[in-house]
Scaffold this active site. Structure first.
Site, PDB file in Angstrom:
ATOM      1  CD  GLU A   1      -2.428   4.025  -6.771  1.00  0.00           C
ATOM      2  OE1 GLU A   1      -3.186   5.372  -6.020  1.00  0.00           O
ATOM      3  OE2 GLU A   1      -1.900   3.794  -6.375  1.00  0.00           O
TER       4      GLU A   1
ATOM      5  CG  ASN B   1      -4.513   4.136  -0.265  1.00  0.00           C
ATOM      6  OD1 ASN B   1      -5.339   4.083   0.213  1.00  0.00           O
ATOM      7  ND2 ASN B   1      -3.651   3.447   0.089  1.00  0.00           N
TER       8      ASN B   1
ATOM      9  CB  SER C   1      -0.806   0.103   0.994  1.00  0.00           C
ATOM     10  OG  SER C   1      -1.423  -1.123   1.275  1.00  0.00           O
TER      11      SER C   1
HETATM   12  N1  LIG Z   1      -6.228  -4.934   3.881  1.00  0.00           N
HETATM   13  C1  LIG Z   1      -6.295  -3.991   2.333  1.00  0.00           C
HETATM   14  O1  LIG Z   1      -6.983  -2.927   2.700  1.00  0.00           O
HETATM   15  C2  LIG Z   1      -4.983  -3.894   1.793  1.00  0.00           C
HETATM   16  C3  LIG Z   1      -5.740  -3.230   0.312  1.00  0.00           C
HETATM   17  C4  LIG Z   1      -4.884  -2.542  -0.346  1.00  0.00           C
HETATM   18  C5  LIG Z   1      -3.610  -3.445  -0.451  1.00  0.00           C
HETATM   19  N2  LIG Z   1      -2.305  -4.542   1.059  1.00  0.00           N
HETATM   20  C6  LIG Z   1      -1.863  -4.651   0.984  1.00  0.00           C
HETATM   21  O2  LIG Z   1      -1.502  -5.641   0.607  1.00  0.00           O
HETATM   22  C7  LIG Z   1      -0.130  -6.672   1.743  1.00  0.00           C
HETATM   23  C8  LIG Z   1      -1.196  -7.526   2.039  1.00  0.00           C
HETATM   24  O3  LIG Z   1      -2.406  -7.172   3.008  1.00  0.00           O
HETATM   25  P1  LIG Z   1      -3.314  -8.437   3.613  1.00  0.00           P
HETATM   26  O4  LIG Z   1      -4.121  -6.932   4.200  1.00  0.00           O
HETATM   27  O5  LIG Z   1      -3.553  -9.600   2.746  1.00  0.00           O
HETATM   28  O6  LIG Z   1      -2.938  -8.806   4.806  1.00  0.00           O
HETATM   29  P2  LIG Z   1      -3.027 -10.741   5.332  1.00  0.00           P
HETATM   30  O7  LIG Z   1      -2.418 -10.121   7.223  1.00  0.00           O
HETATM   31  O8  LIG Z   1      -4.556 -10.751   5.747  1.00  0.00           O
HETATM   32  O9  LIG Z   1      -2.161 -11.403   5.039  1.00  0.00           O
HETATM   33  C9  LIG Z   1      -0.921 -11.387   4.599  1.00  0.00           C
HETATM   34  C10 LIG Z   1      -0.818 -12.850   4.047  1.00  0.00           C
HETATM   35  O10 LIG Z   1       1.100 -13.324   4.330  1.00  0.00           O
HETATM   36  C11 LIG Z   1       1.314 -14.683   4.588  1.00  0.00           C
HETATM   37  N3  LIG Z   1       2.609 -14.580   5.212  1.00  0.00           N
HETATM   38  C12 LIG Z   1       3.256 -13.682   5.670  1.00  0.00           C
HETATM   39  N4  LIG Z   1       4.483 -14.041   5.968  1.00  0.00           N
HETATM   40  C13 LIG Z   1       4.502 -14.648   4.777  1.00  0.00           C
HETATM   41  C14 LIG Z   1       5.558 -15.584   4.092  1.00  0.00           C
HETATM   42  N5  LIG Z   1       7.387 -15.435   4.106  1.00  0.00           N
HETATM   43  N6  LIG Z   1       5.650 -16.119   2.722  1.00  0.00           N
HETATM   44  C15 LIG Z   1       3.838 -16.469   2.798  1.00  0.00           C
HETATM   45  N7  LIG Z   1       2.796 -15.505   3.210  1.00  0.00           N
HETATM   46  C16 LIG Z   1       3.258 -15.052   4.099  1.00  0.00           C
HETATM   47  C17 LIG Z   1       0.084 -14.063   6.372  1.00  0.00           C
HETATM   48  O11 LIG Z   1       0.360 -15.993   6.686  1.00  0.00           O
HETATM   49  C18 LIG Z   1      -1.398 -14.471   5.663  1.00  0.00           C
HETATM   50  O12 LIG Z   1      -2.636 -15.040   5.060  1.00  0.00           O
HETATM   51  C19 LIG Z   1       0.245  -5.641   2.568  1.00  0.00           C
HETATM   52  O13 LIG Z   1       1.406  -4.996   1.218  1.00  0.00           O
HETATM   53  C20 LIG Z   1      -1.047  -4.755   2.126  1.00  0.00           C
HETATM   54  O14 LIG Z   1      -0.453  -3.037   2.576  1.00  0.00           O
HETATM   55  C21 LIG Z   1      -4.229  -4.342   1.557  1.00  0.00           C
END
Ligand SMILES: NC(=O)c1ccc[n+]([C@@H]2O[C@H](COP(=O)([O-])OP(=O)(O)OC[C@H]3O[C@@H](n4cnc5c(N)ncnc54)[C@H](O)[C@@H]3O)[C@@H](O)[C@H]2O)c1
Length: 409
Positions: free
Chosen positions: A152, A190, A119
């Protein structure tokens, strides 16, 4: 480069939905996590999205099975030998992303593209860890990824034009709108939303109006949902994290409101925790009101005069959009399109973005409003150089035939 197979790392909130989007387009995709429970949850999420389509009659059960069979859950890199693009969606810390990028580099062919769904973190820095900076790119999906149309696309300093073109084409093949954004903290949507949301919290903690009143006024203005409802949905911990990062990068104009800190400290993280600005289920918003009263009584926040005007939120959003033009973060049309696709904003019943809204209002009026807000609330409202220059040149907006955009008579 044509993409025949993809992989997504991290089966959490974003990763699972991104894998669903890819499989829906007909491509095979490996979904990898380190945690079997998260992987199961991610696969269940994908099935639920498809089941929703079956229930609505948009897809047959057989078609659903076909799409589901395109997603391969994995705990190892065994199936990565022939993937053309890897999208990482692991937690938002550079340390984890660095470790994952280094691992992927060993598991995939030389030509594989690396995308990050970060993000806010630096794509250029990730390029270093990937060992192939020319092929590293940001691919920022919005939540929920299976619904939101915008992605994006963020090249880092070393990303090649070929990588940008390939990833834009791939994004469009997923039936998404790709907007190329130059790397800057918060990227585009954002970055524009943070001052808008922050100003909503500042208005609330100063006593300008209640959360409900502010939400209602912003919906009347043309937003699909009010700022407090939106923040409760996004998660206040996530908002605070992004806000703090943008304040570090851009300085005081992004200074976060004190109420955020209090809500996060109290575990009121939004809808997911049962309470945020509002209360859900058995919870109420009384604790939020008490926090505001305490902050005001302790002299920790400014106590303003009652009365809320949507301009207080919209003008900084327009101002930030004009700064993005100055810094060449994205083109005029892309900024407006990204904000419409990313936030669902409308104005006067039209689906138009912030720069077109400014043209509608009149840039001279926008500058006058910003100056008034600057006198009342501080320097963060100082109108951008671009806005001032356009007003001096007589590029006043729609009525003048020319503002940010050009209009024929
Ligand atoms: N949640 C949102 O609204 C949103 C929106 C846009 C972008 N993002 C971005 O997307 C990314 C993920 O966010 P999220 O909300 O899905 O997080 P989340 O915590 O829901 O999921 C992360 C996942 O990654 C896994 N994980 C951790 N370490 C790992 C590794 N070494 N190898 C493989 N898997 C691993 C975890 O077990 C988990 O399932 C972040 O960079 C976040 O900033 C989030």
């Amino acid at each position: 480069m044509y993409i025949f197979k993809a992989a997504v790392i991290g089966a959490g909130a974003m990763g699972a939905e991104i894998a669903q989007v890819i499989s829906f387009s007909g491509l095979p995709v490996v979904l990898k996590d380190v945690d079997q429970a998260m992987l199961d949850k991610g696969m269940a999420r994908i099935r639920k999205i498809y089941q929703g389509r079956v229930d609505k009659g948009k897809m047959s059960a057989g078609e659903m099975d076909g799409k589901l069979s395109l997603v391969t859950p994995a705990l190892t890199y065994g199936d990565f030998g022939d993937v053309d693009i890897v999208i990482e969606a692991v937690p938002e810390t550079m340390k984890i992303k660095q470790a994952v990028l280094t691992e992927i580099a060993k598991a995939v062919p030389e030509a594989t593209l690396f995308a990050s769904n970060t993000s806010a973190l630096s794509i250029s820095e990730m390029g270093r860890y990937s060992g192939r900076p020319g092929k590293m790119i940001g691919m920022h999906f919005f939540n929920p990824a299976h619904v939101m149309k915008l992605v994006e696309i963020i090249p880092g300093l070393d990303t090649t034009q070929e990588t940008v073109d390939d990833v834009v084409q791939f994004t469009e093949s997923l039936r998404k709108i790709a907007v190329v954004v130059q790397e800057c903290p918060g990227f585009l949507v954002n970055r524009l939303l943070v001052p808008y949301l922050n100003e909503a919290v500042l208005s609330l903690q100063e006593g300008a109006a209640s959360a409900n009143e502010i939400d209602q006024k912003m919906q009347e203005w043309g937003m699909p949902m009010g700022p407090f409802f939106l923040m409760d949905m996004l998660g206040l911990d996530v908002c605070a994290h992004v806000g703090l990062y943008l304040e570090q990068e851009y300085g005081s104009r992004m200074h976060g409101a004190e109420l955020f800190v209090e809500l996060v400290k109290a575990g009121r993280l939004g809808e997911k925790s049962g309470a945020g600005f509002y209360g859900y289920g058995n919870e109420t918003d009384e604790p939020t009101k008490k926090m505001i009263a305490d902050l005001q009584a302790g002299g920790k926040v400014r106590k303003g005069l009652p009365g809320f005007d949507p301009d207080r939120l919209i003008m900084p959003l327009i101002n930030e959009a004009s700064l993005c033009i100055e810094e060449r973060i994205a083109s005029l049309n892309d900024i407006d399109m990204a904000m419409v696709a990313g936030t669902g904003m409308t104005y006067g019943g039209e689906r138009i973005g912030p720069l077109a809204v400014a043209d509608f209002i009149g840039l001279d009026v926008v500058v006058a409003k910003l100056e008034e807000l600057q006198k009342k609330h501080g320097e963060r409202f100082r109108p951008s150089r671009t806005l001032r220059t356009k007003v001096r040149a007589g590029h006043l907006g729609r009525a003048a035939g020319k503002g940010f955009h050009e209009y024929s008579a």
